[in-house]
Design an enzyme around this catalytic site. Structure first.
Site, short mmCIF file in Angstrom:
data_model
loop_
_atom_site.label_atom_id
_atom_site.label_comp_id
_atom_site.label_asym_id
_atom_site.label_seq_id
_atom_site.Cartn_x
_atom_site.Cartn_y
_atom_site.Cartn_z
N SER A 1 3.24 -2.20 10.36
CA SER A 1 4.70 -2.23 10.55
C SER A 1 5.30 -3.60 10.27
CB SER A 1 5.08 -1.74 11.96
OG SER A 1 4.63 -0.41 12.13
N ASN B 1 0.88 -1.17 0.00
CA ASN B 1 0.00 0.00 0.00
C ASN B 1 0.91 1.22 0.00
OD1 ASN B 1 -1.83 2.02 0.44
ND2 ASN B 1 -2.29 1.46 2.56
N TRP B 2 1.04 1.82 -1.18
CA TRP B 2 1.97 2.95 -1.30
C TRP B 2 1.41 4.22 -0.67
CZ3 TRP B 2 3.80 2.72 -7.18
CH2 TRP B 2 4.50 1.53 -7.38
N LYS B 3 0.15 4.22 -0.34
CA LYS B 3 -0.53 5.41 0.22
C LYS B 3 -0.30 6.61 -0.71
CE LYS B 3 0.16 3.49 4.77
NZ LYS B 3 -0.01 3.66 6.18
N GLY C 1 2.70 -1.24 4.25
CA GLY C 1 2.77 0.18 3.93
C GLY C 1 4.20 0.60 3.65
N GLY C 2 4.86 1.15 4.66
CA GLY C 2 6.21 1.71 4.50
C GLY C 2 7.19 0.81 3.77
N HIS D 1 -9.50 0.95 4.55
CA HIS D 1 -8.26 1.18 5.29
C HIS D 1 -8.57 2.14 6.45
CE1 HIS D 1 -4.21 2.45 6.31
NE2 HIS D 1 -3.78 1.39 5.66
N GLU E 1 -5.60 -4.97 10.44
CA GLU E 1 -4.55 -3.99 10.69
C GLU E 1 -4.87 -3.20 11.96
OE1 GLU E 1 -2.46 -2.87 6.77
OE2 GLU E 1 -4.21 -1.59 6.98
N GLU F 1 -7.06 4.58 7.61
CA GLU F 1 -6.84 6.00 7.32
C GLU F 1 -8.04 6.59 6.57
OE1 GLU F 1 -2.99 5.53 5.46
OE2 GLU F 1 -2.16 4.96 7.42
N GLY G 1 2.27 2.19 10.58
CA GLY G 1 3.21 3.30 10.39
C GLY G 1 3.89 3.76 11.67
#
Ligand code: PEP
Length: 252
Positions: A215, A9-11, A236-237, A97, A169, A99, A175
């Site tokens: 994470s 997930n590159w956001k 993510g990251g 998600h 999640e 967010e 993150g």
């Protein structure tokens, strides 16, 4: 049979040029060094979908949007419909998600519309669920996740549920560098699988891939993926670095 899946997930990161370079690097690594039995997905911004889809080998690397409109088409300025997503070559849609739930007020009702449209177009939803820290600290995380599922995907008939990938999640782990412990992740995923078995059947529960996200990294993926109910990760990251993402793909 449950598929092993690693989805990035590159956001809201990378320009189109940077995203295409990243996708090409991931594609190259997956083709040359990636575990063949792992489904790889790149969740890119809408603007990148078509270029990324054209840059990868679609038989090994799948593309996902990170959201979609809750309407099929029409006067909804700024929205991107599922059929538009599909027309880029993307085959997955990340939905719910945390967010989006938190910053864009995405409710179960909105998610149900998005789920229906995604399934109607034949794309695979990656449905996210998970609790905030206060809920975990109060010890009500299982009740909370159960309610998220009951208000959305558990309203679907069996044949539709079977098309969904679930990603648990915990918000406190996204993150933050603070991963859920392997045991916490396994416990929740086993709980979710148990809920599916109760609501549908044990056989159906055994067909659905459930991912952990929060994470997840090249360092901890192996431990997480060794658990019996963890079928992969939503990343993510660490999905923004091709080498780290490959290490996670190869961590089963
Ligand atoms: C995510 O955004 O879905 C996620 C899991 O992020 P991170 O891996 O950076 O915690």
């Amino acid at each position: 049979m449950r598929k092993k899946i690693v989805a990035g997930n590159w956001k809201c990161n990378t320009t189109v040029k940077e995203g295409v370079e990243l996708a090409k690097s991931v594609n190259e690594l997956v083709l040359t060094k990636g575990a063949k039995d792992v489904v790889v997905v790149l969740g890119t911004p809408f603007t990148h979908l078509i270029s990324v889809a054209e840059s990868v080998d679609s038989s090994r690397v799948n593309v996902a949007s990170q959201n979609c409109a809750a309407e099929a088409k029409g006067a909804f300025t700024g929205e991107v419909s599922v059929s538009m997503v599909k027309s880029t070559g993307a085959t997955y849609v990340i939905l719910g998600h945390s967010e989006r739930r938190e910053y864009y007020n995405e409710t179960s009702d909105t998610l149900n519309k998005k789920l229906a449209l995604t399934l109607e177009q034949g794309l695979t939803p990656i449905y996210c669920c998970g609790e905030a820290l206060a809920i975990r600290e109060a010890g009500s995380e299982k009740e909370f996740v159960k309610q998220q599922l009951e208000e959305t995907i558990f309203l679907l008939p069996t044949e539709k549920l079977l098309k969904i990938v679930i990603a648990y999640e915990p918000i406190w782990a996204i993150g933050t560098g603070k991963t859920a412990s392997t045991q916490q992740a396994q416990d929740m995923l086993a709980f979710i699988r148990g809920l599916i078995a109760d609501k549908y059947t044990k056989e159906i529960a055994e067909e659905i891939s459930i991912l952990y996200g929060g994470s997840c990294s090249a360092v901890n993926a192996n431990d997480l993926f060794s658990q019996p109910d963890i079928d992969g990760g939503l990343i993510g990251g660490a999905s923004l670095k091709a080498a780290d993402f490959l290490a996670i793909i190869n961590a089963f």
